[in-house]
Structures are given as C-alpha cells and as structure tokens.
Design a protein around this motif. Structure first.
Motif, PDB file in Angstrom:
ATOM      1  N   UNK A 161       1.275  -1.340   0.171  1.00 56.79           N
ATOM      2  CA  UNK A 161       0.162  -0.273   0.120  1.00 56.79           C
ATOM      3  C   UNK A 161       0.915   1.373   0.442  1.00 56.79           C
ATOM      4  N   UNK A 162       2.231   1.736   0.960  1.00 55.19           N
ATOM      5  CA  UNK A 162       2.525   2.960   1.184  1.00 55.19           C
ATOM      6  C   UNK A 162       3.489   2.032  -0.153  1.00 55.19           C
ATOM      7  N   UNK A 163       3.942   1.892  -1.349  1.00 58.89           N
ATOM      8  CA  UNK A 163       4.765   1.760  -2.576  1.00 58.89           C
ATOM      9  C   UNK A 163       3.473   2.192  -3.471  1.00 58.89           C
ATOM     10  N   UNK A 164       2.615   1.731  -3.127  1.00 60.73           N
ATOM     11  CA  UNK A 164       1.608   2.389  -4.874  1.00 60.73           C
ATOM     12  C   UNK A 164       1.110   3.653  -4.810  1.00 60.73           C
ATOM     13  N   UNK A 165       1.550   3.792  -2.728  1.00 62.00           N
ATOM     14  CA  UNK A 165       0.840   5.261  -2.714  1.00 62.00           C
ATOM     15  C   UNK A 165       2.106   6.104  -3.060  1.00 62.00           C
ATOM     16  N   UNK A 166       3.171   6.127  -2.654  1.00 61.76           N
ATOM     17  CA  UNK A 166       4.453   6.674  -2.638  1.00 61.76           C
ATOM     18  C   UNK A 166       4.315   6.885  -4.630  1.00 61.76           C
TER      19      UNK A 166
END
Length: 571
Positions: free
Chosen positions: A561-566
C-alpha cells in the motif's frame, strides 16, 4: 523457447523514439526495426492492475473483474491480487494444452497459478511473494542473490542530492538485471514453450523522476541489457513486445472529482478514521517507519477532534506550505497523525463519490447494493443521468471540456463483473488532466499532482527469427502438443500494425504456439501471425487455479500500500 512475450510497462512510440535516438537500447531498437509493429490501444482505465490482466486474459475488465488497484467489498477495500482475476490467463490455457510457461514479474499474479512451469509474481504482490512452485523464491535468491519485487529506490542510505539520485537509478538498473537473470535461470530449468517477462521500471521512472531523461535512458538501457541476454540464452522463435498503456506529459489541470461532487451536493465528508482510503492527504511525505511517535496516540486523538471542527490536515498543510515548512514537517510527522486529521469522503452519507482515482469513475451509493446505500433504486437512472450532465458540462477556465467521454459503465464494459465497476466512467480529454479522489478544496487546479501520466496508446511489435521485413519472408513455428503450427504471414504487408488493441495480445500469443484462442476472448490475432481458430474452454472457476486454491485471498500488505501510495496510484 517457442514464444517470448516481453512486457514494457508504459512503453509507447514517443518514449521509444527518444530512447532509440540516444542509442540507449540498441537491442530493442533492432527488434522494432525487424518486426511488424504499431500502436497498441489500451483500455479504460489504462493502468497497470487492470490493463495487464486484460492483456494476458484477452477480455475486458467486466469479464475478468479488476478495475483498479483496489477491490471493494461494500465500503471496505483491499489491494487486488490474482484471486480477483476471474478469467483464464493465457499461461493457464497453455497449461490446459500441455505447454509449459515461465512467467516473471507479471502484475496481479499473486498468489500464483499452479501451472506447468514457474511463476514469480510482480506488481501488487508482497515483497516476499509466494512463487510457483513453492520454495522457488528462496531458490532464486540462493542461486542468484537478491531478488526484489519493488525497487529499493528511496536512496535513504545514499545521502542527499546527486548521491540519492544515483542510488535510485542504480536500484532501477538492479531490478531490471534481476528480472533478466531470474527469467534466464527459470527458462534453463523448466524449458518452457512460452516465456513472459515484464519490466515495470519503464513506467515507475516517469512517476518518480518525471522529465528526467537521463534516468529514463538508464532504465531502458538496463532493460535492454536484460533483453539482450534473454534473446541470446533463450533463442525464442517468436518475440512479441507489448505494453499496457503509454505515458506522456500532462498539460491540463488537476481535477478533484470529489470536491466537484461536494460542491454539487453529492459528497458528504468526515474527518479521522473511516471514509476513503488515504495514505497522505497532505502530500506524499510523512514518516511511516512503524516506530511509534512520542504521544502519537494522544496527538492522533487531538488531530481527529480538530478535524471534526474544521482544522483538517489539508488546511494545516496549506498553511505550512505558504511559509515553506510543509516538507520539513512531513519528514518528521508520522502518517497516522496526518490521517487522523484528514478530511475524507463519508461513503455512507454520500450519494455518489469517486472511491479510487485509478478507476476513472463515480460510484453511486445505491440502496440494496451498498451496505448503507442512500439512493433508492427507482432514482438510480435519474441520478446517473444528472451526473452525466454535470460532468459533460465541466469545463476548464479556457472553455474546453474536461472529459472527452462521460459514459455509463455498460457502454464501456460488458461481462459478469460490470456491477463491480464505477457506475459512471470519466475519460479525461486526451488523458491530459490528472484526476484525484482527494479532498483539497478547488475542483480544478492549474498544476496537476504529477506532470506525467498514462496515455491510451502503448506499443506492440511481433518478430520471428526468420522474418524478413524487407522481403516479406514468412516463418512457421514448430508445432507441438498445442496443435498445428502457426505461421508468421506476410510481414512486408504488415510492417506497420494498424488498429491493434490490448485484447489482441493473448490470442496472438496463443496462435504463435498453435493453440486456439478461447471463444470468450474479445481480441483478434495480430498480423503477421495467422489465426488457428477458437475453442470453447471450460468456465473459469475464479480463484481455483491460484496456488492455495482460496478465492477469498487478501493482500492486506502495508508495504505494498505504501509503495503504491508513493507512486500516486493510491491517494
């Protein structure tokens, strides 16, 4: 290997022309010079998690079931995975015909299908994904060294400035190298008829380093090196290069769809927990290292209370930005504190909303369908027609229409999963505006969040080891258990492939292997490959083919989720 499919995420002619002119990818340039090629029209929406499943199943999202990075169960969400792809992949159909495959880094293939061969999942998989056969990831790391799904590109150990930039470029390169190394190892071990290797960095570099052509050339150079080694070691009879969409600069506006719907009385908001998924309503920064901040619980409670009386993180962020402190504060404030004060869409009280920008659409909060729907069924058609009128009438300050297409979902998709799509699709004019589901205030802003974004036209090329584009010489691939030999036809007559669509890739790959396309597939076999007919395959049992056989698999991975948010895919 009989057929090799090389996936280049976001590759398109404007990008390739510039890369080839700089001699940054000579092997790929040679492939295109010796192939039949042309633009490959993507789908709506033209984004990785939905477009790649469309490419490797040969059906539109209404038939395979993936419309974006998120799947929804009522108002709850999760990142999509292979269990959400509810149609046969081309490598599962090859398995049905007794032909093996090696698949490396294909998006939305985790958990992997139990096919004859090997699968190393790509995008939306966790960093340490389950692979097929079980234990394969450990084997790859033991034999080849580090293998990652996502680039370790934050440059945190490399200092600032140029060192950090070099570290991120090095991470891109290493990721491409590891893809090629893993693919070649697995082809040698499993000796498949079909191989599929996908490179995601050719898209990611534009999101993380927009306009940095040195970085783009570095990524394509590393991919080219990997492709060179693959072609040398694997010696495929037929090579197909395809992308899921294109990419290009945005000259238009940032369009905050939920702010527009709030102005029109459709969206209600709340602050604190709940509402729309959000990982950084102030910005892309914020500390999310898993360490508790001193007094974080008390602060979160206080910020949530402040949000309820109108002091939201968006307003705090705007004030900090005016005095040049927003980025500094975000470096030290945990994201949970930002979220606590974020103003969000309140699903339950809203009549219509954009739930995820990647879907390119608006969902109506319909009574009897949504857990707490507020729009009666007998008002659905009227509400949707009113929304069509509103969005068709939305114009830029220059008097230009924001959306080239505003359409009900059944005009874009068909199939058993259409009901899971947004009720209304919004296609930006020339994909030149950046849609957002975030609440920030003004519906239209002159500076989009990202200066580059996805475009509809990708690229496709088809080449055979004995194709002679100049003379139109043909090639016949060796026949196998899949059926009669497929034939590469008159290449000279099809040096430029016209009217190619994303859905054409799967039946084309199957035809090169003498395997009939499914009669459920919507695409056509591309020239210069001759079709070998269609077949009526058994109905796909959604989720049954994934490794653990569980159709209710959850991703629930904070790091993903964090990677896709970045990258701006999840807001």
């Amino acid at each position: 290997m009989r057929t090799l499919l090389i996936g280049l995420d976001a590759a398109c002619r404007p990008v390739l022309d510039r890369v080839f002119a700089a001699d940054a990818a000579p092997t790929l340039a040679g492939l295109f010079d010796e192939s039949a090629s042309g633009p490959l029209t993507s789908q709506v929406p033209p984004w990785t998690p939905s477009a790649w499943p469309s490419l490797y199943t040969g059906v539109n999202p209404g038939r395979h079931g993936v419309f974006g990075f998120l799947s929804f169960d009522g108002y709850d969400w999760d990142v999509v995975n292979a269990a959400d792809v509810r149609e046969w992949t081309l490598f599962e159909l090859l398995d049905y015909h007794g032909l093996g495959s090696v698949v490396v880094n294909a998006p939305v293939t985790h958990p992997p299908p139990g096919i004859d061969g090997a699968v190393v999942p790509g995008y939306t998989a966790p960093e340490d994904p389950d692979c097929h056969p079980p234990g394969l990831l450990s084997e790859l790391r033991d034999e080849l060294g580090a293998y990652r799904v996502y680039a370790d590109s934050d440059g945190s150990s490399a200092g600032q400035g140029g060192d950090q930039e070099r570290a991120s470029i090095d991470a891109y390169r290493e990721l491409a190298v590891s893809r090629g190394r893993a693919f070649r190892y697995l082809v040698d071990r499993f000796d498949p008829a079909f191989g599929f290797v996908q490179f995601q960095g050719t898209d990611t570099v534009f999101h993380e380093r927009p306009g940095d052509w040195a970085a783009v050339r570095a990524v394509y150079g590393a991919v080219d090196d990997a492709v060179t080694s693959i072609l040398s070691d694997c010696d495929p009879d037929v090579v197909i290069v395809a992308s899921d969409h294109g990419i290009g600069p945005i000259d238009g506006y940032g369009v905050r769809v939920n702010d527009f719907l709030r102005e029109q009385g459709y969206v209600e908001t709340e602050s604190g927990a709940g509402g729309m998924p959000s990982w950084g309503a102030v910005g892309a920064g914020g500390r999310d290292d898993g360490r508790p901040a001193d007094g974080a619980g008390v602060l979160a409670t206080a910020l949530s209370a402040a949000g309820r009386v109108g002091l939201t993180s968006q307003r705090i962020g705007a004030a900090l930005d005016r005095v040049g402190l927003q980025e500094v504060v975000l470096e030290y404030v945990p994201l949970d504190l930002v979220r606590a004060a974020s103003e969000r869409v309140d699903f339950r009280r809203s009549r219509a909303y954009m739930r995820s920008r990647i879907e390119l659409g608006v969902r109506i909060n319909l009574d009897g369908r949504e857990p707490e729907g507020v729009v009666p069924a007998d008002e659905y058609d009227r509400i949707r027609a009113d929304l069509v009128d509103l969005f068709e009438g939305l114009q830029t300050p220059d008097g230009e229409r924001v959306f080239e297409t505003v359409a009900p979902r059944e005009a874009v998709f068909d199939g058993p999963y259409v009901d899971e799509a947004p009720d209304l699709l919004l296609v930006p004019a020339d994909y030149d505006h950046y849609l957002s589901a975030n609440l920030r205030g003004d519906p239209l802003v002159p500076e989009p969040r990202e200066p580059w974004n996805h475009k509809l036209d990708g690229i496709v090329a088809v080449a055979g080891e004995r194709i002679d584009i100049a003379t139109g010489g043909g090639i016949g691939t060796a026949s196998g258990e899949g059926g009669d030999a497929a034939t590469i036809g008159d290449a000279a007559a099809t040096e430029v492939i016209d009217d190619a669509h994303l859905l054409d890739v799967a039946p084309t790959v199957l035809a090169t292997l003498g395997v009939p396309a499914g009669d459920h597939m919507e695409g056509d076999v591309l020239p210069p490959v001759d079709p070998v007919g269609t077949a009526d395959y058994p109905e796909c049992d959604a989720g049954a083919a994934v490794e653990n056989g569980d159709a209710a698999v959850e991703t629930a991975d904070r790091a993903v989720e964090r990677r896709l948010s970045e990258l701006g895919y999840i807001e």
